[in-house]
Design a protein around this motif. Structure first.
Motif, PDB file in Angstrom:
ATOM      1  N   VAL A 184      23.047  95.272 -49.919  1.00 61.53           N
ATOM      2  CA  VAL A 184      22.432  94.361 -50.952  1.00 61.53           C
ATOM      3  C   VAL A 184      21.143  95.069 -51.264  1.00 61.53           C
ATOM      4  O   VAL A 184      20.534  95.189 -52.130  1.00 61.53           O
ATOM      5  CB  VAL A 184      22.176  93.112 -50.220  1.00 61.53           C
ATOM      6  N   ASP A 185      20.633  95.728 -49.982  1.00 60.99           N
ATOM      7  CA  ASP A 185      19.378  96.562 -50.058  1.00 60.99           C
ATOM      8  C   ASP A 185      19.616  97.896 -50.795  1.00 60.99           C
ATOM      9  O   ASP A 185      18.630  98.626 -50.862  1.00 60.99           O
ATOM     10  CB  ASP A 185      18.855  96.919 -48.625  1.00 60.99           C
ATOM     11  N   GLY A 186      20.575  98.338 -51.108  1.00 59.61           N
ATOM     12  CA  GLY A 186      21.052  99.565 -51.956  1.00 59.61           C
ATOM     13  C   GLY A 186      21.981 100.248 -51.064  1.00 59.61           C
ATOM     14  O   GLY A 186      22.300  99.945 -49.817  1.00 59.61           O
ATOM     15  N   PRO A 187      22.647 101.410 -51.598  1.00 64.51           N
ATOM     16  CA  PRO A 187      22.295 101.701 -53.010  1.00 64.51           C
ATOM     17  C   PRO A 187      22.566 100.924 -53.981  1.00 64.51           C
ATOM     18  O   PRO A 187      23.892 100.006 -53.908  1.00 64.51           O
ATOM     19  CB  PRO A 187      23.002 103.147 -53.052  1.00 64.51           C
ATOM     20  N   THR A 188      22.250 100.690 -55.329  1.00 68.88           N
ATOM     21  CA  THR A 188      22.821 100.159 -56.449  1.00 68.88           C
ATOM     22  C   THR A 188      23.138 100.833 -57.700  1.00 68.88           C
ATOM     23  O   THR A 188      22.034 101.546 -58.335  1.00 68.88           O
ATOM     24  CB  THR A 188      21.469  98.913 -56.718  1.00 68.88           C
ATOM     25  N   PRO A 189      23.959 101.365 -57.957  1.00 70.48           N
ATOM     26  CA  PRO A 189      24.621 102.259 -58.969  1.00 70.48           C
ATOM     27  C   PRO A 189      24.104 101.613 -60.403  1.00 70.48           C
ATOM     28  O   PRO A 189      24.115 100.454 -60.685  1.00 70.48           O
ATOM     29  CB  PRO A 189      25.945 102.324 -58.790  1.00 70.48           C
ATOM     30  N   ARG A 190      23.491 102.535 -61.120  1.00 67.66           N
ATOM     31  CA  ARG A 190      23.217 102.100 -62.578  1.00 67.66           C
ATOM     32  C   ARG A 190      23.676 103.487 -63.362  1.00 67.66           C
ATOM     33  O   ARG A 190      23.959 104.388 -62.909  1.00 67.66           O
ATOM     34  CB  ARG A 190      21.676 101.907 -62.662  1.00 67.66           C
ATOM     35  N   THR A 191      23.464 103.005 -64.690  1.00 71.37           N
ATOM     36  CA  THR A 191      23.781 104.214 -65.727  1.00 71.37           C
ATOM     37  C   THR A 191      22.736 105.252 -65.611  1.00 71.37           C
ATOM     38  O   THR A 191      21.411 105.037 -65.595  1.00 71.37           O
ATOM     39  CB  THR A 191      23.910 103.748 -67.100  1.00 71.37           C
ATOM     40  N   VAL A 192      23.410 106.501 -65.719  1.00 70.66           N
ATOM     41  CA  VAL A 192      22.257 107.827 -65.586  1.00 70.66           C
ATOM     42  C   VAL A 192      22.296 108.177 -67.029  1.00 70.66           C
ATOM     43  O   VAL A 192      23.310 108.510 -67.590  1.00 70.66           O
ATOM     44  CB  VAL A 192      23.027 108.814 -64.693  1.00 70.66           C
ATOM     45  N   PRO A 193      21.022 108.359 -67.667  1.00 76.11           N
ATOM     46  CA  PRO A 193      21.139 108.834 -69.082  1.00 76.11           C
ATOM     47  C   PRO A 193      21.700 110.137 -69.229  1.00 76.11           C
ATOM     48  O   PRO A 193      21.460 111.019 -68.563  1.00 76.11           O
ATOM     49  CB  PRO A 193      19.289 108.924 -69.160  1.00 76.11           C
TER      50      PRO A 193
END
Length: 346
Positions: free
Chosen positions: A260-269
């Motif tokens: 929950v504290d991370g890591p949190t994947p997101r889209t990479v430009p």
């Protein structure tokens, strides 16, 4: 109290995990040295490291060297971040390297330096103990990829990963280990790698092993193929083998809550689709080998040790070896082909 030694982290293997570790430590001004080879080493030395993150690219100046150029001291920590199939050769390269003390006395790296095994699977720590006296097991959660020389794609930012670390085996841990790990926790967490210090990292590594059993499916299956049933089957078979041998592993509910504290994947430009897990990355780079033998193959080994079999994991391991030998790109199997593959009699 944590050790007052200012450690330098010598990261051996500058791919996805090693590059990410080295990059964030360098950005945080922690002493770190990346040991790389070939074109990757050339680009890192000439241009530095480019970290592609969800918040945009970051250019990081990193110290990089070949093994021949490294001069070790008692302040050094060796962080092995190769693939498991490459680890034994790397350990043998470093074990007898001289370590010079302030008074001029010389020992070997194997005798005196701490070693961290930042690799998937559960074989690395026992391999390391053949050569090194102070081994620390690491359970790695770090959504990163390495496709091009001098570049890593980091899908979570500013928290790039979460590592669980303990002395291996946990039963021989000392006050020295407690101080060392406390100092590491402070340094790495400040840089963006959350470090947890369980009493024993082994159950965490077995949890991660089970999760990594589906890596080979993501590497072999065509994009969009309906293979959820196969992911369930391969993990269920792995759980059955571990339970048969009474090997403890952290429940998935616990590991999910820990992230929950991370890591949190997101889209990479610039990278519309995720680059895939480490097995997919190896096939994409056509390295000729994959770590599947130490993931799914580990379940097969343990099943054989228990006098039974793990046919789903065995079939996928064979397919991964064939794909690597044949230079196959990721996504070479339809859902039906994978179904046919695992339903054959072993």
């Amino acid at each position: 109290m944590p050790s007052e030694i200012q450690h330098r982290y010598v990261v051996i293997g500058a791919g996805a995990i090693g590059g990410c570790i080295g990059g964030v430590l360098a950005r945080a001004n922690a002493p770190v040295l990346l040991v790389a080879r070939g074109r990757n080493a050339e680009v890192l030395a000439a241009e530095g490291l480019t970290m592609h993150t969800p918040d945009g690219p970051f250019h990081v100046s990193v110290a990089v060297a070949s093994i021949e150029e490294v001069r070790l001291t008692h302040a050094d920590v060796l962080v092995f971040a190769t693939k498991t199939q490459q680890l034994d050769a790397a350990l043998r390269e470093w074990v007898d390297r001289p370590v010079v003390a302030a008074d001029g006395t010389v020992a070997t790296a194997g005798e005196c330096l701490p070693v961290l095994t930042a690799l998937n699977g559960v074989a690395a720590e026992e391999l390391a103990l053949r050569y090194f006296a102070r081994v620390y097991g690491v359970c790695v959660w770090c959504p990163a990829a390495h496709i091009e020389p001098g570049e890593v794609i980091v899908r979570s930012w500013p928290v790039v990963g979460q590592f669980h670390i303990s002395r291996w085996p946990a039963s021989i841990g000392t006050a020295q280990d407690t101080d060392f790990l406390a100092a590491l926790q402070t340094s790495w967490s400040r840089a963006g790698i959350i470090v947890r210090l369980p009493e024993d990292v082994a159950p965490w590594k077995y949890n991660k092993l089970l999760l990594n059993l589906s890596n080979v499916i993501g590497a072999l299956a065509q994009p969009g193929a309906d293979v959820d049933w196969l992911r369930d089957a391969v993990i269920r078979e792995g759980e059955d083998v571990l339970r048969c041998l009474r090997i403890e592993f952290v429940p998935f509910e616990t590991s999910t809550a820990a992230r929950v504290d991370g890591p949190t994947p997101r889209t990479v430009p610039g990278f519309r689709s995720a680059p895939g897990d480490s097995t997919s990355q190896s096939l994409r780079r056509r390295t000729g080998n994959v770590e599947t033998d130490y993931l799914n193959g580990e379940i097969v080994r343990m099943a054989h040790r228990a006098g039974t079999s793990a046919p789903v994991n065995a079939a996928l391991t064979r397919a991964a070896r064939a794909a690597a030998r044949g230079g196959m790109s990721p996504g070479g199997y339809t859902a039906q082909q994978l179904s046919d593959l695992v339903n054959r009699v072993e």
